[in-house]
Design a protein around this motif. Structure first.
Motif, short mmCIF file in Angstrom:
data_model
loop_
_atom_site.label_atom_id
_atom_site.label_comp_id
_atom_site.label_asym_id
_atom_site.label_seq_id
_atom_site.Cartn_x
_atom_site.Cartn_y
_atom_site.Cartn_z
N VAL A 4 57.87 39.56 84.00
CA VAL A 4 58.53 38.45 84.70
C VAL A 4 59.70 39.02 85.49
CG1 VAL A 4 59.75 36.26 84.45
CG2 VAL A 4 57.91 36.84 82.85
N THR A 13 63.10 39.20 87.37
CA THR A 13 64.36 38.45 87.43
C THR A 13 65.12 38.86 88.68
OG1 THR A 13 64.50 38.34 85.02
CG2 THR A 13 66.52 37.93 86.25
N SER A 19 67.28 33.67 89.83
CA SER A 19 66.08 33.14 89.15
C SER A 19 66.56 32.27 88.00
CB SER A 19 65.23 34.28 88.58
OG SER A 19 64.70 35.08 89.60
N ASP A 43 62.89 32.25 84.72
CA ASP A 43 62.36 33.48 84.15
C ASP A 43 62.24 33.38 82.62
OD1 ASP A 43 65.12 33.32 84.40
OD2 ASP A 43 65.44 35.48 84.60
N PHE A 103 60.89 41.50 80.94
CA PHE A 103 61.59 41.16 82.17
C PHE A 103 61.59 42.37 83.09
CE2 PHE A 103 63.90 37.96 79.49
CZ PHE A 103 63.45 36.84 80.18
#
Lengths: 87, 236
Positions: B5, B7, B11, B14, B31
């Motif tokens: 994901v 970031t 954001s 997230d 992340f």
């Protein structure tokens, strides 16, 4: 300003607007407001924005790079067109 | 599967995406910081919702030049799965992985509510577990979700079956009342031609348990899991 600093840098202004045919909801809303206010002679409004760029005076030929800046970042070529004005 | 994901500064969905993958699905998730240039071997990259770089200039316009995006673009172009949600969809159109643009909502207001989506394509890795025509209840939260493209390009998208989701009413009827933002043809989500890149304005990661008002987002996440599982079996 000290003497050894460059006094005036060339300036460029970039105007970005939505292409013809692309709906501009902000322009439509502003136009409606004008009609409500009685300014009926203005038959449409299109919005846009402009960017003032200060350019290093050592760069004498930055046209190509400025064009890249416009098409890569300042405007989204899918929906917007741009016009450059050098001062 | 392993999900990354991204970031970006700004954001804000997230953690929702992270939680959906880790806590609800029980899968690995990392992340990926926007300044990083390593996708950590993820099978799927999610570009989450939010207001990357404050949405300055245009939604997604600056995020697309983040260092991580160079890797995401290369990953997507080589067939890797990339899911852009909301602001992530805007980033995908800005960087050219998906065609068209997302403009201001036609009514100029930020819209935050549950909407219904009609699943138009199920040959897609993101919707393969759905039934064609199925109606999903998934929320939107955006001010710039009005999908725009020129007539010729819309026709190409439609002909190629790249329109994956359309806004509809609870009965699956696609009409202008069900269109929350003025999108052409009620388009809510599209894929690239190959189908490995999907952008959608609604937020499937927010509806992954019944207590959240709907668990329909899981159908998309489960479709992704099934696609990746098959791909791994084949490659082994």
């Amino acid at each position: 300003m000290t003497n050894n600093k460059k006094e005036v840098s060339p300036q460029a202004v970039v105007y970005v607007r939505l292409k013809e045919g692309v709906l501009d909801p902000q322009g439509v809303t502003i136009h409606k407001a004008l009609q409500q206010m009685g300014y009926n002679e203005f038959i449409s409004v299109r919005t846009g924005r402009f960017f003032e760029l200060e350019v290093d005076s050592d760069s004498d030929n930055y046209d190509k790079r400025l064009d890249e800046v416009c098409s890569k970042l300042l405007a989204n070529p899918v929906i917007e067109s741009y016009r450059v004005e050098k001062l | 599967m392993k999900v990354g994901v991204v970031t970006f500064p700004g954001s804000n969905c997230d953690y929702d995406a992270y939680a959906a993958v880790q806590h609800v699905m029980g899968e690995d998730v990392e992340f990926l910081w926007h300044k990083s240039t390593d996708l950590l071997g993820c099978d799927l990259v999610i570009l989450p919702g939010g207001f990357s770089y404050g949405d300055y200039l245009r939604g997604g316009a600056i995020a697309r030049f983040s260092p991580i995006m160079e890797k995401v673009i290369a990953f997507g172009r080589s067939g890797g799965m990339v899911l852009g949600i909301c602001n992530g969809f805007q980033i995908l159109t800005e960087c050219g992985l998906l065609p068209g643009a997302l403009m201001r909502n036609s009514h100029l207001r930020f819209s935050c509510k549950h909407v219904y989506l009609k699943v138009e394509q199920t040959s897609n890795p993101y919707t393969q577990l759905c039934i064609k025509g199925e109606v999903l209840k998934i929320p939107i939260a955006h001010g710039e979700g009005n999908y725009y493209n020129f007539d010729n390009d819309i026709k190409k998208l439609e002909d190629a079956g790249q329109v994956v989701f359309r806004y509809c009413d609870v009965n699956g009827d696609v009409n202008s009342e069900a269109n929350p933002n003025g999108s052409i043809n009620n388009i809510a989500g599209i894929s690239n031609k190959e189908g490995n890149i999907l952008g959608m304005m609604p937020h499937p990661e927010r509806v992954v348990e019944d207590i959240l008002g709907s668990a329909d987002g899981l159908k998309i996440l489960e479709s992704i899991r099934a696609t990746i599982a098959v791909a791994k079996t084949v490659s082994n």
